[in-house]
Motif scaffolding. Structure first.
Motif, mmCIF file in Angstrom:
data_model
loop_
_atom_site.group_PDB
_atom_site.id
_atom_site.type_symbol
_atom_site.label_atom_id
_atom_site.label_comp_id
_atom_site.label_asym_id
_atom_site.label_seq_id
_atom_site.Cartn_x
_atom_site.Cartn_y
_atom_site.Cartn_z
ATOM 1 N N HIS A 65 0.828 -1.209 0.000
ATOM 2 C CA HIS A 65 0.000 0.000 0.000
ATOM 3 C C HIS A 65 0.865 1.262 0.000
ATOM 4 O O HIS A 65 0.549 2.231 -0.709
ATOM 5 C CB HIS A 65 -0.913 0.002 1.219
ATOM 6 C CG HIS A 65 -1.923 -1.095 1.222
ATOM 7 N ND1 HIS A 65 -2.785 -1.331 0.176
ATOM 8 C CD2 HIS A 65 -2.217 -2.043 2.170
ATOM 9 C CE1 HIS A 65 -3.568 -2.353 0.442
ATOM 10 N NE2 HIS A 65 -3.250 -2.804 1.646
ATOM 11 N N VAL A 95 -9.432 4.104 0.987
ATOM 12 C CA VAL A 95 -9.108 3.522 2.287
ATOM 13 C C VAL A 95 -10.401 3.362 3.091
ATOM 14 O O VAL A 95 -11.210 4.285 3.150
ATOM 15 C CB VAL A 95 -8.107 4.414 3.041
ATOM 16 C CG1 VAL A 95 -7.815 3.848 4.437
ATOM 17 C CG2 VAL A 95 -6.806 4.550 2.242
ATOM 18 N N VAL A 117 -2.311 4.972 5.575
ATOM 19 C CA VAL A 117 -2.210 4.210 4.326
ATOM 20 C C VAL A 117 -1.784 2.774 4.601
ATOM 21 O O VAL A 117 -2.346 1.824 4.042
ATOM 22 C CB VAL A 117 -1.239 4.899 3.352
ATOM 23 C CG1 VAL A 117 -0.987 4.024 2.123
ATOM 24 C CG2 VAL A 117 -1.778 6.259 2.925
ATOM 25 N N GLN A 120 -4.537 0.774 6.281
ATOM 26 C CA GLN A 120 -5.762 0.768 5.490
ATOM 27 C C GLN A 120 -6.996 0.956 6.363
ATOM 28 O O GLN A 120 -7.962 0.180 6.313
ATOM 29 C CB GLN A 120 -5.863 -0.514 4.663
ATOM 30 C CG GLN A 120 -4.941 -0.535 3.459
ATOM 31 C CD GLN A 120 -5.322 0.481 2.398
ATOM 32 O OE1 GLN A 120 -6.256 0.267 1.627
ATOM 33 N NE2 GLN A 120 -4.612 1.602 2.344
#
Length: 238
Positions: A65, A95, A117, A120
């Motif tokens: 990611h 997300v 990030v 997530q």
């Protein structure tokens, strides 16, 4: 888009209950210091070793990611500011929304963009902080960005969005994790503004042509904790 059941942030609850006069006191511990220079283009977004640290915390998918996010940022040099706003808003809205209590095990936590990030997941404040950082990285001047607490009227919930104002007196555009559409603020009848803030201070009547600046402020406990964690990652918001 699925309706997300967002809890009322503690700082926002205090503002609503105490009113405008107490807002000035409550925001003494709330104000954020977002700096006035974009991140240099040649600065590595993710320092060496950080991907491995995030994989150790969040699993092997975290590295994938983060690398995808890094590549996304590095191809956003072309196009207008509005095009970059739309791309960043849509990209980060992928997300999943997750409440702080479920995701972090605490009532209120401001995740770094890397944590957001990599893991997530995050709530509305995490979306806004990640968008702010990403927009700085793609050379949107931070002085044109303000964070705004609102009432989401259709959901009867407190919410946070990001405002982009290219010039004084121009109706700002709203970046919102509840929609991929970046719309002028005067078209968002579902949002009731409370106040907005950035590095220069805090404003009441944030969507008017001449918002009322009520504090010249920097330095909240939550912001300082966020900055500390950013520095430990080898990053910062300038």
């Amino acid at each position: 888009m699925q309706v997300r059941n967002q809890s009322l942030p503690r700082s926002f609850r205090s503002v609503v209950l105490l009113g405008t006069r107490s807002l000035l006191l409550a925001t003494f511990t709330l104000g954020l210091l977002f700096a006035a220079e974009a991140m240099p283009a040649n600065t590595p977004l993710i320092p060496p070793g950080l991907v491995g640290q995030m994989e150790a915390r969040f699993g092997s998918g975290a590295g994938r990611h983060l690398q995808h996010w890094d590549r996304f940022i590095r191809v956003q040099t072309g196009g207008s500011a509005q095009q970059r706003l739309k791309r960043v808003n849509r990209y980060l809205n992928r997300v999943p929304f997750v409440e702080d209590t479920a995701h972090w095990g605490v009532e209120d936590y401001w995740a770094t963009p890397v944590e957001f990030v990599a893991s997530q997941g995050g709530d509305c404040e995490d979306f806004v902080i990640a968008k702010l950082f990403t927009l700085q990285a793609v050379e949107i001047p931070p002085a044109q960005l303000r964070l705004m607490y609102v009432n989401a009227l259709e959901r009867n919930q407190a919410h946070m969005v990001l405002l982009y104002t290219p010039a004084p007196g121009v109706v700002p555009l709203v970046l919102d994790n509840l929609t991929n559409t970046v719309a002028p603020a005067d078209q968002r009848k579902d949002l009731e503004p409370v106040y907005s803030f950035n590095s220069a201070g805090i404003w009441l009547q944030p969507l008017s042509a001449q918002p009322q600046q009520v504090r010249d402020y920097s330095g909240s406990l939550m912001w300082e904790d966020l900055r500390r964690r950013l520095r430990s990652e080898g990053l910062d918001i300038y």
